[in-house]
Every structure is written in C-alpha cells, then in structure tokens.
Enzyme design. Structure first.
Site, short mmCIF file in Angstrom:
data_model
loop_
_atom_site.label_atom_id
_atom_site.label_comp_id
_atom_site.label_asym_id
_atom_site.label_seq_id
_atom_site.Cartn_x
_atom_site.Cartn_y
_atom_site.Cartn_z
N CYS A 61 26.27 -2.87 -38.97
CA CYS A 61 27.26 -2.77 -40.04
C CYS A 61 27.37 -4.04 -40.88
O CYS A 61 28.11 -4.07 -41.87
CB CYS A 61 28.63 -2.41 -39.46
N SER A 86 -8.26 6.40 7.99
CA SER A 86 -7.35 5.80 7.01
C SER A 86 -5.97 6.47 7.18
O SER A 86 -5.78 7.28 8.08
CB SER A 86 -7.88 5.97 5.60
N LYS A 108 2.15 -3.35 6.73
CA LYS A 108 0.74 -3.07 6.45
C LYS A 108 0.13 -4.27 5.74
O LYS A 108 0.43 -4.52 4.57
CB LYS A 108 0.64 -1.81 5.59
S1 IVH Z 1 -3.33 1.81 11.88
C1 IVH Z 1 -5.13 5.64 12.46
N1 IVH Z 1 -1.77 -0.21 11.56
O1 IVH Z 1 -4.28 0.19 6.65
C2 IVH Z 1 -4.45 4.41 12.13
N2 IVH Z 1 -3.45 0.17 9.93
O2 IVH Z 1 -5.11 2.88 5.18
C3 IVH Z 1 -5.15 3.60 11.14
N3 IVH Z 1 -3.52 -1.50 8.14
O3 IVH Z 1 -7.65 0.74 7.33
C4 IVH Z 1 -4.83 2.21 11.12
N4 IVH Z 1 -1.87 -2.73 8.89
O4 IVH Z 1 -6.82 -1.66 7.26
C5 IVH Z 1 -2.80 0.47 11.06
N5 IVH Z 1 -0.32 -2.00 11.45
C6 IVH Z 1 -1.34 -1.32 10.93
C7 IVH Z 1 -2.01 -1.70 9.74
C8 IVH Z 1 -3.06 -0.92 9.26
C9 IVH Z 1 -2.78 -2.60 7.93
C10 IVH Z 1 -4.60 -1.03 7.23
C11 IVH Z 1 -5.92 -0.82 7.91
C12 IVH Z 1 -6.30 0.59 7.63
C13 IVH Z 1 -5.44 0.93 6.46
C14 IVH Z 1 -5.11 2.38 6.44
#
Ligand code: IVH
Length: 673
Positions: free
Chosen positions: A406, A83, A119
């Site tokens: 007032c 994560s 994200k």
């Molecule tokens: S990279 C080690 N790239 O975010 C890198 N994650 O909290 C881990 N996510 O479980 C993931 N867009 O579901 C990465 N461009 C992106 C992402 C992404 C969404 C989500 C994914 C992951 C969570 C991390």
C-alpha cells in the site's frame, strides 16, 4: 563469453589430475605429494567456480577419486548378504509391523520387540572366522558373491584376528560396517567426495599398506553362516559380539512399540551431527531370533528388518530474488525465491529469511549460494550463504522502507517487554487500508481455526480478491455465485459445495468468532479467555461500542498488550462496520459453561505432530469438554504430551527430561474411554 585460453588451461589441468589420480589409486604409487595433488584439484574447482561454462565430466568435482579394481578374487558368500527395505515415516513402519503381525498371526496385545540400531553409512563386510581365527574377509559385492579383501581388512584395528572366547562358534561369518570417522575424514577430505567413498576407496586399495594409512573402523551387527551359534535374541547377539572383542554401536537399543521407535528416531536424527560417523537411518530388527526365522525373506531383504531412513533436511541452492510478503498483522517478511531444490523428498522454491535484522546479520544477497534447511513441516529457511561463492557484482539487500502493498511507511515498534525495537518491520496502515493485509485477514477468517470453511483455500481467496468478488471477510456471505459458476475451474457442483460450506459455518462459538476477527495479539487461547469472560456475543458487541475495556484487566492471561490491541481494533471505523456486518450474517453462540468434573479434571495436555482423522481444534475441544486444559509450553505443569505424526523432537525430549507422560493419540483416546 567463453575464453579459449582459460578453457585450454582448465582441460590441461584435468588431464594432469587424471594422470596423478591413476598413479595414486590404481598403482598405489603417488607421483606427487598429497599437497600438490590437493592443490591441483583446488585450482580446477576454483576455475569452475569463477567460469561457470567450465564443466568437464572428468573434473574432480564430478568424479570420485577411486576406480574399482578388477584385481580382487571373487568368492561366494556362504549365506547371502541381504539388503533392507526402507521406511520413511510412521505409515511405513505401521505397515511393516502389520505385515509381520499378519504373517505370524499374532494377537493384538502381543508386544513386538525390536533391536534398533543406527544404520552406519559405510561399506559392509563379511568376516569368516574358523576355530577363532580370522581367515577371510569379503566385500558385499552383489550380495551373492563378494571380493576377497582379506588383507586390507586385516589392517583394521577394530577387527579381531584371533578370538579365544569359549562361546565363540567354531565357524561364523561376522558382518558389519567398515567406515571412516568424520574427524579422520576431514584430514583426507580433498581426495574423496564423502566419508563413505573414502572408506570404499581405501578398502579396495590394491596394496594393503595404502589401506593401513587410512584410519578405517569396523562395527559389527549381524552374522551370516554360523555353526554352533545358539542365541535367542539379536540384542543378546550384540552383547556377545562385544564380549568377543568386536566394537558395537553404542546407540543400539531394544525398543517396543512404533511410537517409541519414532521417539528414538527423532532423538537420533537430531543427534546424528554430534556423532563422529555418518548414520543415515535406524535399522529395526525383530529381536526374537525364532520369530526372525519364521518370518524369513522376500527376494533380497528380510521380512523381519527394515531401515527407517532420516530425511535429508538441508540442501544448497541459489537465491534468485528476495521478495517481501505482507502478513495479516502488517509484518513484512522477506522470502528468498530460490532455484528449486529437493530437500528430504520435497521440492523447495521459497525459503523464509524471517525479518530485516536476519538479512542484515547474515548479509544475505540476491545471487548468493545458500544452505536451505527444511525440518519437519516447518517453513524452509536460509541457514547461511557461502561468501566464497558470492558474485563480484553482488549488492547488499536494501529492505524497503515503504509497504510494498500500500506504500504506507513501515515501522519497527518498540517492544515494552524487551525494551528494544522489534526485529520485524511492519506496514503502519490500519488493517483494511492495505490490500495485502486485507487479503491475509480474509484468509484468516475462513481458515481452519476460525470459520473453518472447507474448500475456501488461500488460492481461492486471492483469486476472488483479484476479481473483486471479496474485499472484506464478510463479503464471503454475499458472493455472486452466478459469476463464480462462469469462472474457469468452477461449475454447478463446486459452487453448490462452496455455498453449502459457507452456510454451514454461519453458526459459530463466541471464542472462534473473536479469534476470526484477526485482532493482533488475540490468538486462539486469548480468544477463549475473552469468550469465557464475556459469555455472550451481545456482551462482546456492547464492549466494542462502549470501549470500556477496563473490565478486561481482570482476566487472568490478558495483559496490557492485548488490551491495547483490542482498543485499537474497536477504535477503527472500518472494523466497526465489519463487526456490524458479521452480527447480521452470523449466529454466535454463547460460551458453554465447562464441565468442571470431567474425566480429565486438573490435567494439563499438549499436542505435538499431526493427529489422525481429527483436527487439532476438535482435539482441544474434546479435552476442554472433559475438564482438561491445553497448555502451550512443555513445563512441569504439563501432565501429558500427546504425539501425532511428525512430532517436534524438542518437545518430546523436554517432556522426557521432565518425566512427563507421553501418549500416542490412541492412548489418549483410551483415557476418555
Ligand atoms: S543388517 C539382513 N544392521 O545397511 C540384514 N545392516 O541396506 C542386513 N547397515 O548392507 C543388514 N548398519 O551395509 C544391518 N545395524 C545394521 C546396519 C546395517 C548399516 C547397512 C549394511 C547393509 C545395508 C542394508
């Protein structure tokens, strides 16, 4: 009072709904048509809206329409699915970069490059390809072990089943996000709480045929285990993904510098509502794979990546009351007292309704359910009310025609420039005759931009007013400190500090003095123009007596509205007494002749956002001392936009459009050497 018959009917409907639900999700064999299913759900929710005591935990308004299945095989991920840690603002990002720099012992001028990727708020999946063939797909599970959802993933069109590209590794786990587009979600909305649940629910359907009916999408962004993969940067990996036939995010970017990350974040935070899928932040990854490897991991998150979250900036609450606040200029501002609600991490219990016209236009009433927005550090405001949730006995809000402080009549002034009546209603009394206006005038007088008396906050002004310790701004120079010492929360030291703070600010520049008077239409800029023209306090006081304001007409930037307002101010007897008092208590310094050949000569500046360790006022004065000018709008005239913490995105975007140079506070200070 509860009605047993209605409650019984309600519970019966819920039981039936649970039965339908079980068939729909667990057995993938719906007992009734979609519309019947939706109708039943609506009936339950309608009942809850009508009778607030109906509140079953099994209601479809509380449960998400899917039960995680125990039927999928569990498979270990060859490389753990990690994560990300979260960042909520500039400070967190700076810390993130600082840790990386320390860890890698990078020199100060080494520029770190990031892959900035929106994200997506969906469900992550790991797709195993062997010899170019998609052989297995796993859900994230607990990161170590996922569910084998291969067959369901195969129904997704965006997932290539065979890849023939020469540079495609012999074996690789491609990772990305499964999601549903908002436009598709709207068609199946009634079955799920949100798009993320819809994606999750449909991915885990026991029957892949049920999954195939829901238009799921897949965007790829990283990899897990990989054999024979040779890449140098994350951005080049993203390019490869595209060449191999995967969808990647069109808003992915490569960016250097925290400030630019923030500019991009602000831009996307605004744009997120135009994008057809939910994004809840931006993931920043160190672009260089070698550096990523050196950085490694902490517990379950990489050191080389972070998720910069967006702030949730709107929420729903109930309007408990509408209060009218009277401002320094007599403006009556309606404020909605709302049931406290968290918006973007801050508890909000007041929201402005702007003015009378706004209430009428949106027909906002006490008891309404409203959407409240809080953007950056702007005062939260009511966006709209939900007419479907309006109570039967609700009544139109009647705006008071008398000043609540007032009792004077209120007026809507005619605006010469728009040739219309103002939207704002004002108390018609003259300044200090209205208690609330007086209190606000004192608050203005001691405020940061005026006398800047440290520790003399709004609450203290209100408290001292209540206790009759101050009735006019100049009363702060005659405070009864012995009495204050005895008040709750005050002691020798705090009284000493207050006295010190006041005495310390008795010397004041002419422009700040003029501004502190709180003359309507005379803000900081106009006060400066007047001070520059009048040069000394004695000229100002002479003018206040002679009222010979014709000479002000020659000042570039001072118009008839300002001149009329100054004349009004001088014509009031209480104001005249106020001026005499101030003359006795303050030492007003003449206007300093500005250095016309400083480093910032002929350059126009503007600030947005909070500056670090320096007040706006001081920053402005630094610019002016170096022959630069502050302007208040982003126009072609602007040379530099200096951004601090939480800047206004609109200004940044406009500046970018106009090719105006954007500087961080540091870069700006560098200009001054
Ligand atoms: S990279 C080690 N790239 O975010 C890198 N994650 O909290 C881990 N996510 O479980 C993931 N867009 O579901 C990465 N461009 C992106 C992402 C992404 C969404 C989500 C994914 C992951 C969570 C991390």
């Amino acid at each position: 009072m509860k009605n047993l018959k209605i409650e019984k009917e309600y519970l019966k409907k819920i039981k039936l709904f649970q039965e339908y639900n079980k068939y729909y999700y667990d057995k993938s064999d719906p007992k009734v048509s979609d519309s019947k299913f939706d109708q039943l759900k609506k009936e339950i929710i309608d009942l809850e809206n009508k009778y607030k005591y109906l509140n079953s935990k099994n209601s479809p308004s509380k449960t998400v329409g899917f039960t995680p299945s125990k039927n999928f095989k569990k498979v270990k991920h060859k490389t753990q699915m990690l994560s990300l840690s979260n960042a909520f603002g500039e400070e967190d990002l700076k810390n993130f970069e600082k840790k990386i720099r320390n860890f890698l012992s990078l020199s100060k001028d080494f520029e770190l490059e990031y892959s900035a990727e929106p994200k997506i708020d969906g469900i992550s999946a790991s797709l195993t390809y062997k010899n170019g063939k998609f052989i297995m797909g796993l859900s994230r599970g607990d990161g170590k072990e996922g569910e084998d959802i291969t067959e369901n993933l195969k129904t997704i069109k965006d997932i290539p089943k065979i890849i023939t590209a020469k540079n495609f590794p012999v074996e690789i786990d491609i990772r990305g996000e499964v999601f549903i587009q908002n436009s598709d979600f709207s068609k199946i909305k009634t079955k799920f709480a949100n798009p993320r649940n819809a994606a999750s629910g449909s991915l885990r359907q026991k029957d892949p045929k049920a999954t195939s009916k829901i238009p799921l999408k897949f965007i790829a962004y990283t990899y897990g285990f990989a054999k024979n993969l040779s890449i140098k940067t994350q951005s080049s990996f993203l390019k490869n993904l595209k060449n191999w036939g995967f969808k990647t995010n069109e808003y992915n970017k490569t960016i250097c510098g925290i400030n630019n990350l923030i500019v991009n974040h602000n831009h996307l935070e605004k744009k997120r509502y135009e994008i057809d899928f939910d994004i809840d932040g931006i993931v920043y990854k160190i672009n260089d794979i070698e550096l990523q490897k050196r950085l490694g991991y902490v517990t379950n998150a990489p050191r080389w990546a972070i998720a910069h979250k967006f702030s949730a900036n709107s929420s729903i609450s109930e309007i408990l009351n509408i209060e009218i606040q009277v401002g320094r200029t007599g403006a009556l501002t309606p404020v909605a007292k709302i049931k406290p609600v968290k918006i973007g991490g801050v508890t909000v219990s007041n929201a402005t309704l702007h003015n009378e016209d706004e209430i009428t236009r949106k027909d906002i009433r006490v008891g309404d359910t409203a959407t409240i927005e809080r953007a950056g550090d702007v005062i939260p405001h009511v966006i709209s009310v939900d007419l479907n949730k309006r109570k039967k006995n609700s009544q139109k809000f009647i705006f008071p025609k008398k000043c609540p402080s007032c009792g004077s009549s209120t007026v809507k002034e005619f605006n010469e420039s728009t040739k219309r009546n103002d939207a704002v209603r004002r108390c018609s009394s003259e300044g200090f005759e209205c208690d609330q206006i007086s209190i606000e005038k004192i608050k203005h007088f001691v405020s940061k931009e005026a006398l800047n008396i440290e520790g003399f906050g709004k609450k203290i002004v209100e408290n001292f007013w209540e206790l009759n310790l101050i009735k006019f701004p100049h009363d702060i120079f005659k405070l009864n400190y012995e009495k204050i010492k005895k008040l709750e929360g005050w002691g020798n030291l705090s009284v000493f500090n207050l006295k010190y703070a006041i005495d310390n600010k008795k010397k004041i520049s002419l422009d700040k003095f003029i501004y502190s008077l709180g003359i309507r239409h005379i803000g900081q800029e106009n006060a400066k123009l007047l001070a520059r023209h009048l040069k000394s306090a004695s000229n100002f006081f002479k003018l206040s007596l002679s009222k010979d304001i014709d000479e002000l007409k020659n000042i570039d930037g001072i118009g008839s509205t300002q001149i009329k307002s100054i004349l009004n101010f001088f014509s009031n007897q209480t104001n005249q007494k106020f001026l005499i008092e101030l003359k006795n208590h303050l030492e007003i310094t003449d206007t300093i002749q500005i250095n016309q050949s400083g480093l910032l000569k002929n350059k126009n500046f503007m600030f947005t956002g909070k500056l670090e360790g320096i007040s706006r006022a001081e920053a402005k004065s630094i610019i002016e001392q170096n022959s630069g000018k502050i302007i208040s709008n982003v126009t072609k005239k602007l040379d530099y936009l200096i951004i601090g913490e939480k800047p206004t995105t609109k200004k940044i975007n406009l500046a970018k459009e106009l090719n105006i140079k954007i500087l961080s506070q540091k870069e700006w200070l560098k200009m001054l050497d």
